[in-house]
Design a protein around this motif. Structure first.
Motif: not given
Length: 424
Positions: A193-204, A330-336, A318-327
């Motif tokens: 369930e967690i993997m599917d949730g992050f996959a929807e955010l763009g990172f498998p 961001r769930v952790a940043e919002k959680a804090f 590399e820029r696309l990788f960074n964008e996907n990772l940061n997106r």
């Protein structure tokens, strides 16, 4: 001590003084008997003088005792009387979940469920001197301290307890939360369930995003350099790993350097050993085997399971990788952000003992998960158990760190190629 007791004590003191004076007159070696005077006449005169002197002393001391008793403050109380009208009125009259969330950050039903979970640990018995504070008021007092960041004196006045009692209630609440509810509320949960949730955010393949915040503290005496950070303030690091919903699945509290904290953490050792994620589901992407991943920032070392951004991305891939990772991260940043917005106690220097820092911060994490899931973690936590058994660490090789870095970079390159081309 009342007036009668004061007068009685003064009279007793007077009689003792009179007896001492009489003994001195009779037994003093300097007392002489005039010539031609019979012994009995002398003794009679002496006794008469003693009685007259004792009466005079008694009269003077009794008058002084009456004066002292008339000006003495009334007897102090065992426990200072305080008003509990606000708390009693709130419990009896307010049933709106909106008001309960405003004051205690959770609805009424969840509050009372939390009370029942902690009752075995927090309930006290009445004594002959005072009645015990109910568990409901104890939990409410601790939640108010954590949520509103007021002084102990102000909070004590609101709940009808002393400032020292409010501080003691907070510490007991935090210790109970850490002992009984931390293992039940901070856990990995359903991996797929967690993997599917992050996959929807763009990172498998992601099972968590790592972030952290600094909690300001008042450093112990003669230990300031151990808590000083590079911003010349004193703090303790809260590192947390969140799932795709912003619920914490792992926390580490302590230390000041991010890289050092994560390398010494249980989740780091568990991911290295392959024991943190049950089954370690793996996929092949661009010819590279990719297992469960954690997303992090540039402060942490890269691993096959720990992805960090490209430093100074120079091309579109590399820029696309960074964008996907940061997106996704961001769930952790919002959680804090939500954690510190709900529990404002973490936004100011923590005026608590060093031994109580970790329990209080951990209790805020538990409360965050309770609020995020509306108490669901209390039910689901029984089904998940963290595997804390780690293999015996082997002695590191000389080039072990460089090898792990190359392997991690290879996984990052395969993911970047997948994001850029869309082909596995």
């Amino acid at each position: 001590m009342d007036a009668a007791s004061s007068v009685g004590a003064a009279l007793a003191l007077t009689l003792q003084s009179a007896g001492t004076a009489a003994s001195a007159l009779v037994l003093s070696p300097t007392t002489s008997i005039p010539a031609g005077t019979q012994m009995s006449d002398h003794m009679q005169q002496t006794e008469t003088a003693i009685v007259a002197g004792a009466v005079a002393v008694l009269h003077n001391n009794a008058a002084a005792a009456v004066m002292i008793a008339s000006t003495r403050c009334p007897r102090r109380w065992w426990m200072r009387p305080r008003s509990t009208a606000w708390w009693d009125g709130f419990v009896m009259s307010v049933s709106s979940d909106e008001q309960w969330r405003l004051f205690f950050r959770m609805p009424r039903a969840l509050f009372y469920r939390l009370v029942e979970e902690l009752r075995p640990e927090l309930e006290k018995t009445d004594t002959v001197m005072r009645r015990a504070i109910p568990v409901e008021k104890r939990v409410a007092t601790a939640l108010w301290v954590l949520a509103h960041r007021g002084s102990y004196k102000q909070i004590g006045q609101r709940f009808g307890v002393g400032a020292a009692t409010a501080r003691e209630v907070l510490v007991e609440f935090a210790l109970a939360m850490r002992k009984h509810l931390l293992p039940r509320t901070v856990y990995l949960g359903s991996v797929h369930e967690i993997m599917d949730g992050f996959a929807e955010l763009g990172f498998p393949q992601v099972v968590g995003a790592v972030d952290g915040c600094r909690c300001l503290i008042v450093p112990p005496l003669r230990q300031r350099e151990q808590s000083a950070n590079r911003m010349d303030s004193y703090s303790i690091l809260l590192q947390g790993t969140c799932d795709h919903t912003g619920r914490f699945v792992d926390v580490e509290i302590g230390g000041i350097h991010k890289a050092r904290v994560i390398c010494n953490s249980a989740i780091f050792k568990g991911m290295e050993a392959g024991t943190f994620v049950p089954g370690n589901p793996t996929i092949t992407m661009c010819g590279q085997q990719i297992g469960p991943l954690l997303l992090s920032n540039s402060d942490h070392p890269i691993r096959t399971w720990l992805m960090k951004p490209y430093p100074g991305a120079t091309n579109d891939k590399e820029r696309l990788f960074n964008e996907n990772l940061n997106r996704a991260k961001r769930v952790a940043e919002k959680a804090f952000s939500r954690l510190k917005a709900r529990w404002r106690f973490l936004t100011a220097p923590l005026h608590v003992g060093k031994e109580n820092l970790i329990p209080i911060i951990a209790s805020c994490v538990v409360l965050h998960n309770l609020c995020e899931t509306k108490g669901r973690v209390l039910d689901e936590g029984h089904h998940y158990r963290r595997n804390s058994e780690l293999p015996t660490p082997r002695a590191p090789l000389v080039d072990d760190e460089d090898e792990k870095k190359r392997e991690g970079e290879a996984v990052r390159e395969a993911l970047a190629q997948f994001f850029h081309t869309g082909r596995t």
